[in-house]
Design a protein around this motif. Sequence first.
Motif, PDB file in Angstrom:
ATOM      1  N   VAL A 136      19.883  45.523  71.316  1.00  0.00           N
ATOM      2  CA  VAL A 136      19.301  46.753  71.952  1.00  0.00           C
ATOM      3  C   VAL A 136      19.301  47.914  71.975  1.00  0.00           C
ATOM      4  N   ALA A 137      20.699  48.555  71.601  1.00  0.00           N
ATOM      5  CA  ALA A 137      20.525  50.062  71.147  1.00  0.00           C
ATOM      6  C   ALA A 137      20.469  50.509  69.340  1.00  0.00           C
ATOM      7  N   ILE A 138      20.141  48.986  69.444  1.00  0.00           N
ATOM      8  CA  ILE A 138      19.507  49.154  67.666  1.00  0.00           C
ATOM      9  C   ILE A 138      18.165  49.403  67.273  1.00  0.00           C
ATOM     10  N   GLY A 139      17.596  48.261  68.229  1.00  0.00           N
ATOM     11  CA  GLY A 139      16.287  48.372  68.809  1.00  0.00           C
ATOM     12  C   GLY A 139      15.933  49.572  69.049  1.00  0.00           C
ATOM     13  N   MET A 140      16.387  50.591  70.560  1.00  0.00           N
ATOM     14  CA  MET A 140      15.491  51.020  70.310  1.00  0.00           C
ATOM     15  C   MET A 140      16.253  52.530  69.859  1.00  0.00           C
ATOM     16  N   THR A 141      16.628  52.864  69.156  1.00  0.00           N
ATOM     17  CA  THR A 141      17.218  53.663  68.172  1.00  0.00           C
ATOM     18  C   THR A 141      15.883  53.342  67.178  1.00  0.00           C
ATOM     19  N   TRP A 142      16.005  52.102  66.274  1.00  0.00           N
ATOM     20  CA  TRP A 142      14.455  52.477  65.509  1.00  0.00           C
ATOM     21  C   TRP A 142      13.003  52.477  66.595  1.00  0.00           C
ATOM     22  N   LEU A 145      13.154  56.680  65.899  1.00  0.00           N
ATOM     23  CA  LEU A 145      13.243  57.144  64.412  1.00  0.00           C
ATOM     24  C   LEU A 145      11.866  56.888  63.919  1.00  0.00           C
ATOM     25  N   MET A 146      11.062  55.232  64.383  1.00  0.00           N
ATOM     26  CA  MET A 146       9.966  55.449  63.741  1.00  0.00           C
ATOM     27  C   MET A 146       8.682  55.701  64.608  1.00  0.00           C
ATOM     28  N   ASN A 147       8.439  55.917  65.529  1.00  0.00           N
ATOM     29  CA  ASN A 147       7.348  56.337  66.380  1.00  0.00           C
ATOM     30  C   ASN A 147       6.735  56.862  64.809  1.00  0.00           C
ATOM     31  N   PRO A 148       5.361  56.173  65.062  1.00  0.00           N
ATOM     32  CA  PRO A 148       4.072  57.277  64.240  1.00  0.00           C
ATOM     33  C   PRO A 148       3.494  58.244  64.218  1.00  0.00           C
ATOM     34  N   LYS A 149       4.416  59.189  65.852  1.00  0.00           N
ATOM     35  CA  LYS A 149       4.020  60.563  65.869  1.00  0.00           C
ATOM     36  C   LYS A 149       4.846  61.478  65.965  1.00  0.00           C
ATOM     37  N   ALA A 150       6.230  61.498  67.044  1.00  0.00           N
ATOM     38  CA  ALA A 150       7.260  62.212  67.122  1.00  0.00           C
ATOM     39  C   ALA A 150       8.583  61.583  65.990  1.00  0.00           C
ATOM     40  N   GLY A 151       8.116  60.490  65.242  1.00  0.00           N
ATOM     41  CA  GLY A 151      10.115  59.843  64.554  1.00  0.00           C
ATOM     42  C   GLY A 151      10.263  60.716  63.434  1.00  0.00           C
ATOM     43  N   VAL A 153      11.471  59.152  60.696  1.00  0.00           N
ATOM     44  CA  VAL A 153      11.596  59.135  59.553  1.00  0.00           C
ATOM     45  C   VAL A 153       9.620  59.831  59.246  1.00  0.00           C
ATOM     46  N   ASN A 154       8.485  59.277  59.621  1.00  0.00           N
ATOM     47  CA  ASN A 154       7.714  59.632  59.922  1.00  0.00           C
ATOM     48  C   ASN A 154       7.354  61.554  59.776  1.00  0.00           C
ATOM     49  N   GLN A 155       8.227  61.697  59.996  1.00  0.00           N
ATOM     50  CA  GLN A 155       8.335  63.834  59.899  1.00  0.00           C
ATOM     51  C   GLN A 155       8.730  63.760  58.800  1.00  0.00           C
ATOM     52  N   VAL A 156       9.357  63.283  58.079  1.00  0.00           N
ATOM     53  CA  VAL A 156      10.004  63.552  56.600  1.00  0.00           C
ATOM     54  C   VAL A 156       9.175  63.108  55.344  1.00  0.00           C
ATOM     55  N   LEU A 157       8.192  61.983  55.867  1.00  0.00           N
ATOM     56  CA  LEU A 157       7.386  61.617  54.916  1.00  0.00           C
ATOM     57  C   LEU A 157       6.561  61.808  55.154  1.00  0.00           C
ATOM     58  N   ASP A 158       6.430  62.999  56.367  1.00  0.00           N
ATOM     59  CA  ASP A 158       4.753  63.506  56.387  1.00  0.00           C
ATOM     60  C   ASP A 158       4.876  64.317  54.568  1.00  0.00           C
ATOM     61  N   VAL A 159       6.293  65.216  54.874  1.00  0.00           N
ATOM     62  CA  VAL A 159       6.117  65.799  53.484  1.00  0.00           C
ATOM     63  C   VAL A 159       5.149  65.349  51.934  1.00  0.00           C
ATOM     64  N   PHE A 160       5.361  64.199  51.958  1.00  0.00           N
ATOM     65  CA  PHE A 160       4.821  63.035  50.522  1.00  0.00           C
ATOM     66  C   PHE A 160       3.414  62.881  51.054  1.00  0.00           C
ATOM     67  N   GLY A 161       2.622  63.393  52.885  1.00  0.00           N
ATOM     68  CA  GLY A 161       1.429  62.777  52.687  1.00  0.00           C
ATOM     69  C   GLY A 161       1.475  61.256  53.265  1.00  0.00           C
ATOM     70  N   ILE A 162       2.990  60.610  53.723  1.00  0.00           N
ATOM     71  CA  ILE A 162       2.963  58.906  53.942  1.00  0.00           C
ATOM     72  C   ILE A 162       2.979  59.173  55.516  1.00  0.00           C
ATOM     73  N   GLN A 163       2.237  58.116  56.202  1.00  0.00           N
ATOM     74  CA  GLN A 163       1.999  57.935  57.583  1.00  0.00           C
ATOM     75  C   GLN A 163       2.215  57.128  57.996  1.00  0.00           C
ATOM     76  N   PRO A 164       2.957  55.865  57.988  1.00  0.00           N
ATOM     77  CA  PRO A 164       2.751  55.220  58.079  1.00  0.00           C
ATOM     78  C   PRO A 164       3.103  54.500  59.869  1.00  0.00           C
ATOM     79  N   PHE A 167       5.779  49.519  63.147  1.00  0.00           N
ATOM     80  CA  PHE A 167       5.991  48.993  64.740  1.00  0.00           C
ATOM     81  C   PHE A 167       4.807  48.201  64.986  1.00  0.00           C
ATOM     82  N   ALA A 168       3.851  49.506  65.289  1.00  0.00           N
ATOM     83  CA  ALA A 168       2.293  49.552  65.786  1.00  0.00           C
ATOM     84  C   ALA A 168       1.430  48.936  64.592  1.00  0.00           C
ATOM     85  N   SER A 169       1.466  48.580  63.507  1.00  0.00           N
ATOM     86  CA  SER A 169       0.957  48.066  62.458  1.00  0.00           C
ATOM     87  C   SER A 169       0.903  46.901  61.731  1.00  0.00           C
TER      88      SER A 169
END
Length: 311
Positions: A136-142, A145-151, A153-164, A167-169
């Motif tokens: 449960v702790a692992i799932g909530m943490t990820w 981290l992988m929130n499409p808007k504020a996560g 991971v996506n904030q880092v990938l946004d530098v490369f123009g990638i916005q996965p 879990f919503a896709s």
Amino acid sequence: MATATVVTARTAARTEQGPGIRPSGWIGFLFIAPNLLGVIAFTLIPLISVVVLAFTDWNLVSGIGGITFNGIDNFVAIARDPGFWHAIGLTLVYVVVSVPLTVVLGLALGIALNRPLPGRAVLRAIFFLPYIVNVVAIGMTWLMLMNPKAGLVNQVLDVFGIQPGWFASSHWALPALIVMAVWGGVGYCSLIYLSALQDAPQQLYEAADIDGASAWAKFRVITWPSLLPTTIFLMVTLIIGASQGFGLIALITAGGPGDATTTISYYMYQTGFQFYRFGYASAIGLVTFVGVLVLTLLTWRAQRGRALNDQ
């Protein structure tokens, strides 16, 4: 004379012990009874129940009296069930991608942690920590981290123009679960490899150094063959674990979006505990067990005769 002395000594020992203190076979069973009862109640009986229910048609709502024997009808239905084959396909993708990645990264990390690094013991504990953390702790943490808007991971990938969408896709949900599985298993693999590396034949490395062998040559000829049994063990355990992966799927995606993450374990859960088709779910479990067993035996057989000790 000697025989009579031995008999007298044994008689005296028995007299000192008393008539009520005599070793018996049932005492051993008494000591193992708690574990034995647990195995019977929670492993043996459920296993037999699954095999029996696989040949029945049972809806839980109808009660025990509603169990009816239907022969191999469940297995015929499985062969024609597109949902089952879709779940099998997703499970194979999940296993084929996550297991090799976990093993390769675990091997690289194990080799790195085998070197004299500062704070090596602390690093080993840090890398192993994800394997023992609650799901449960692992799932909530990820999820954060992988929130499409504020996560992050996506904030880092946004530098490369990638916005996965993660879990919503429907396209990114399964890769996200694979990333989580690899992250959680690398530390475990690295420590197993680390233990095997410390038992590697040092005299062969010394001979290779004298011959001027390169680091790659030593890895290919000495390290990898000596680690092959460990690798097969890890692959077998990871294959079994990946095929049974359920917790993160149930917590984060519930098999979705749509059926994008409905692996065979979650499909079995849906069939049994959401649609109450326990006979059909048992048949799916039995087929899955046989499939994983065959895959495990093939994996184990592939390494026979290739290990360093077998050469």
